[in-house]
Design an enzyme around this catalytic site. Structure first.
Site, PDB file in Angstrom:
ATOM      1  N   ARG A 162       0.828  -1.207   0.000  1.00 43.80           N
ATOM      2  CA  ARG A 162       0.000   0.000   0.000  1.00 43.80           C
ATOM      3  C   ARG A 162       0.865   1.261   0.000  1.00 43.80           C
ATOM      4  NH1 ARG A 162      -4.596   0.932   4.542  1.00 43.80           N
ATOM      5  NH2 ARG A 162      -2.753   1.284   5.828  1.00 43.80           N
ATOM      6  N   ARG A 185       9.690  18.238  -9.558  1.00 42.34           N
ATOM      7  CA  ARG A 185      10.899  17.931 -10.319  1.00 42.34           C
ATOM      8  C   ARG A 185      12.148  18.549  -9.689  1.00 42.34           C
ATOM      9  NH1 ARG A 185       8.882  19.914 -16.125  1.00 42.34           N
ATOM     10  NH2 ARG A 185       8.292  21.649 -14.743  1.00 42.34           N
ATOM     11  N   LYS A 243      -2.466   7.370   0.857  1.00 43.33           N
ATOM     12  CA  LYS A 243      -2.195   7.616   2.278  1.00 43.33           C
ATOM     13  C   LYS A 243      -1.044   8.614   2.357  1.00 43.33           C
ATOM     14  CE  LYS A 243      -1.873   5.024   6.630  1.00 43.33           C
ATOM     15  NZ  LYS A 243      -3.137   5.499   7.204  1.00 43.33           N
ATOM     16  N   GLU A 297     -15.854   7.344   6.636  1.00 40.87           N
ATOM     17  CA  GLU A 297     -15.004   6.613   7.578  1.00 40.87           C
ATOM     18  C   GLU A 297     -14.767   7.474   8.803  1.00 40.87           C
ATOM     19  OE1 GLU A 297     -11.094   5.961   5.918  1.00 40.87           O
ATOM     20  OE2 GLU A 297     -11.121   7.869   4.864  1.00 40.87           O
TER      21      GLU A 297
END
Length: 293
Positions: free
Chosen positions: A53, A106, A152, A185
């Site tokens: 993940r 960059r 995340k 959530e």
């Protein structure tokens, strides 16, 4: 007493000396990714899933982690070993690295890799026995078309704002709605309801694909309890027989009050308690060994 050691870019340093540049884009812009992982009794629980993940989150923001997955695994295990830990919370972090004050990634040529490990017990203390009180918050979950919740990232301000609101309103946990008013959530965990012996949880488009969520679903299937993914609203929360949340830090935790409404009989429910018991068994028997066996 020896200081805890933190891994930063190939070195293990005392946590008091651990530092990054003020020009690191992780610090300046929350430009990076992280994971929360637990170790139980000398084994890291679902280590490979967490690493997968982490790398998926990095890929989604075009951040190339300068370690292979196997190297990341070894860094995590070695950090635990050097700190003499068997039961721990683990936080691997990868930032974009040092750049300038502009946004352009960059300009950041070398990502920063950090691994923190520390002892951390049950997140909610005695509330696993009593049950949590939750508050639905006004702040909405980031919509997937703006900032996908399944990245995340280090930009956790959305979650922090929800937690602030819950704190102000006297809740142990915050519950997000999405921009359409569906249940998303918690501020740091996935949510499930139990109604008439069936378990329902929101789909993961509008919330994180939690690894503890996956473990809970595996347990539910093994126990032959019906489970569905479906959109939920406030009515479904308020009238549920049981509500529980899942997360690496939270593990599996019962919610017994939401916005002043008592859930069920106001105590952790039978199914929730069974899942908590089975989850403990899984964490005691599974995992990647920290120390050679």
């Amino acid at each position: 007493m020896l200081s805890e050691l933190v891994y930063i870019n190939g070195k293990f340093v005392p946590k008091e000396e651990a530092s990054i540049s003020i020009y690191d884009h992780g610090f300046l812009y929350g430009d990076g990714v992280f994971e929360g992982i637990r170790a139980y009794n000398g084994r890291v629980f679902r280590l490979y899933e967490h690493i997968d993940r982490l790398y998926d989150s990095a890929k989604a923001i075009s951040l190339e982690i300068p370690l292979t997955k196997e190297e990341m695994k070894e860094v995590i295990l070695e950090t635990l070993r050097r700190n003499g830990l068997k039961d721990a919370y683990i936080r691997p972090i990868v930032t974009r690295g040092i750049g300038d004050l502009g946004l352009d990634p960059r300009k950041c040529s070398n990502p920063t890799v950090i691994v923190i490990t520390q002892q951390w017990g049950a997140m909610y203390g005695d509330l696993y026995e009593k049950g949590l009180s939750a508050i639905t918050v006004c702040i909405r979950r980031n919509p997937p078309e703006s900032l996908p919740p399944n990245i995340k990232s280090l930009n956790y301000l959305n979650n922090v704002l929800a937690k602030i609101e819950a704190n102000v309103k006297g809740g142990d946990e915050a519950i997000f709605l999405d921009v359409r008013g569906n249940i998303s959530e918690g501020s740091g965990d996935n949510i499930f309801i139990v109604k008439r012996g069936k378990i329902i949880t929101p789909p993961t488009l509008n919330n994180l694909r939690g690894i503890t969520r996956e473990v809970a679903i595996e347990i539910v299937h093994r126990l032959n309890i019906p489970l569905y993914e479906a959109q939920l609203g406030l009515f479904d929360l308020y009238t549920a027989d049981e509500v529980f949340v899942t997360g690496t830090a939270a593990e599996i935790a019962p919610i017994v009050k939401i916005d002043g409404r008592i859930i069920g009989d106001g105590k952790p429910g039978r199914i929730t308690k069974k899942l908590m018991e089975e989850f403990r068994k899984v964490t005691e028997s599974e995992g990647t060994p920290i120390y050679p066996e």
